[in-house]
Structure formats: structure tokens, C-alpha cells
Design a protein around this motif. Structure first.
Motif, PDB file in Angstrom:
ATOM      1  N   ASP B   2       0.832  -1.203   0.000  1.00  0.00           N
ATOM      2  CA  ASP B   2       0.000   0.000   0.000  1.00  0.00           C
ATOM      3  C   ASP B   2       0.870   1.258   0.000  1.00  0.00           C
ATOM      4  O   ASP B   2       1.903   1.304   0.668  1.00  0.00           O
ATOM      5  CB  ASP B   2      -0.891   0.010   1.243  1.00  0.00           C
ATOM      6  N   THR B  26      -2.614   3.581  -3.643  1.00  0.00           N
ATOM      7  CA  THR B  26      -2.571   2.221  -4.175  1.00  0.00           C
ATOM      8  C   THR B  26      -2.759   1.280  -3.006  1.00  0.00           C
ATOM      9  O   THR B  26      -2.034   1.388  -2.003  1.00  0.00           O
ATOM     10  CB  THR B  26      -1.222   1.935  -4.852  1.00  0.00           C
ATOM     11  N   THR B  28      -4.357  -2.892  -1.884  1.00  0.00           N
ATOM     12  CA  THR B  28      -4.915  -4.164  -2.332  1.00  0.00           C
ATOM     13  C   THR B  28      -6.330  -4.355  -1.802  1.00  0.00           C
ATOM     14  O   THR B  28      -7.137  -5.008  -2.425  1.00  0.00           O
ATOM     15  CB  THR B  28      -4.031  -5.323  -1.868  1.00  0.00           C
ATOM     16  N   GLY B  29      -6.639  -3.787  -0.648  1.00  0.00           N
ATOM     17  CA  GLY B  29      -7.954  -3.954  -0.055  1.00  0.00           C
ATOM     18  C   GLY B  29      -8.751  -2.671  -0.109  1.00  0.00           C
ATOM     19  O   GLY B  29      -8.664  -1.918  -1.085  1.00  0.00           O
ATOM     20  N   ASP B  94      -4.760   0.090   6.729  1.00  0.00           N
ATOM     21  CA  ASP B  94      -5.449  -1.170   6.949  1.00  0.00           C
ATOM     22  C   ASP B  94      -5.438  -1.401   8.460  1.00  0.00           C
ATOM     23  O   ASP B  94      -6.448  -1.660   9.071  1.00  0.00           O
ATOM     24  CB  ASP B  94      -4.800  -2.309   6.167  1.00  0.00           C
TER      25      ASP B  94
END
Lengths: 114, 109
Positions: B2, B26, B28-29, B94
Motif C-alpha cells: 500500500d 494504491t 490491495t484492499g 489497513d
């Protein structure tokens, strides 16, 4: 209420010496984080505690860096054999729980290694 | 991993001008997004946050909307004051925060 506190506010040491930086999180916050901020940059993650255990220490740059949180409250970041490149502001943050909970930051400890 | 990219500074404005600081991410989750502010001589403070797509965070006249389609979280204020002079950091989480490099904003009277 009391926020996150960090001591000392400033620490000047000589290359090769050992230093300890202390963080007192907000009372009741189970998650505690350490970050390092170099001049002109954003903070970078070092380590995260959930309770007493280090849940993620992937940001520690090398084995000279170590942190503890023995009773799930106060945390100490320990740096052995300090190098000039360790000079930075070390920030501590706490949150009520992990995840997307807001992190509240302390004022930081400015470490200068001569 | 991230990451966050934010507009480089420094930015200098006159009082009552419109401020925009661009931030893209950017991940992923589906992270939460934050703007933190660092006033001269002070520590990092949360300015605003958004936890899911299309959420708008707002505080002290500042706003930012979580745009999943453009992976952005741009900060805006319609009329800045001298007291808004500070360094602004975009961040995503996250659980640990990933920060941008910061944008220094100076507002002149």
C-alpha cells in the motif's frame, strides 16, 4: 483527557550509544504504534502492538531496533549502537482497537545522533 | 504494498484563496483514508477521515471524498486563513498508517 505522551522530547546521543524512548498511550487504548519521521518526509511505520504483543514489527529497519510493551500500556523503543542515520523524530500513536480506528499521535521524540 | 502519493509542495496562497491538495493511493484492499495536519511546532493531528467509498470527511472547513474509481482522496478548502499554514499528510490504513510525503502550505495575509 490526557493524550499520548512521549519522553524525552529531545535526545542527543553519541554514535554507538544505547537509547530508550518512552511512550504513554491514551488510557484504555489497546493498539500502539511507533513511527519514524525523517526531515521533510512523512512518518514511516516501525512496529505495532496489540496488547502486550508485537503484532507487526516489519518496519523495524534492523536488529538494533527493539520495542516492548510488557503490561499492555507503556511502550519503550530501544535502539542499540546508534548511528547518525537513526537521527529522526520518533512518533508514537495509539488507537482504541486495531483496524481503521483513528490513531492519536504523541508529540514525538527528536533523536539526534552525533 | 500500500502507498500514497500526494501533491508536492510547497504551496503558497493568499488568504481566502481556494486550496486543493491532490492525493492518490494504491491498496490491495479497502483501506480507510485520512488527512493529518502538522502545525508549526506541534504534533500530528487528525484533520478528517473516510472509511469507505463515497464517504466525505470534513472538519474546520476542509473536505475530502473517498473516490474508489479514481483511487483518490483530494483535500479541499474554499477559503483558507493564515492559521491554515501547516504541513498536510494524506494517509491510508489497513491497521498501520502509510503516509504521503507531506505538502507544506503557507497562507499569506
Amino acid at each position: 483527557g490526557a493524550g499520548v505522551s512521549q519522553t524525552p522530547s529531545n535526545k542527543v546521543t553519541e554514535k554507538g550509544k544505547y537509547v530508550e524512548l518512552r511512550c504513554d498511550p491514551i488510557s484504555g487504548h489497546t493498539a500502539l504504534y511507533w513511527y519514524r519521521q525523517s526531515l521533510g518526509q512523512g512518518p514511516e511505520f516501525l512496529i505495532y502492538f496489540q496488547g502486550t504483543g508485537a503484532a507487526d514489527d516489519s518496519g523495524l529497519p534492523n536488529d538494533r531496533f527493539f520495542a516492548v510493551r510488557p503490561e499492555g500500556s507503556v511502550s519503550t523503543l530501544k535502539i542499540q549502537r546508534t548511528e547518525r542515520g537513526d537521527s529522526a523524530v520518533y512518533l508514537c500513536a495509539s488507537s482504541l482497537n486495531q483496524g481503521s480506528d483513528t490513531q492519536y499521535f504523541g508529540p514525538g521524540t527528536r533523536l539526534t545522533v552525533l | 504494498g500500500d502507498s500514497v502519493t500526494q501533491m508536492e509542495g510547497p504551496v503558497t496562497l493568499s488568504e481566502e484563496a481556494f486550496l486543493t491538495i491532490n492525493c492518490t493511493y494504491t491498496a490491495t484492499g479497502y483501506p480507510s483514508l485520512f488527512w493529518y495536519v502538522q502545525y508549526p511546532g506541534e504534533g500530528l493531528q487528525l484533520l478528517l477521515k473516510a472509511t469507505k467509498a463515497d464517504d466525505k470527511g470534513s472538519n474546520k472547513g476542509f473536505e475530502a471524498t473517498y473516490r474508489k474509481e479514481t483511487t483518490s482522496f483530494h483535500l479541499e478548502k474554499g477559503s483558507v486563513q493564515v492559521s491554515d499554514s501547516a504541513v498536510y499528510f494524506c494517509a491510508l490504513s489497513d491497521y498501520k498508517l502509510s503516509f504521503g510525503a507531506g505538502t507544506t502550505v503557507t497562507v499569506r495575509a
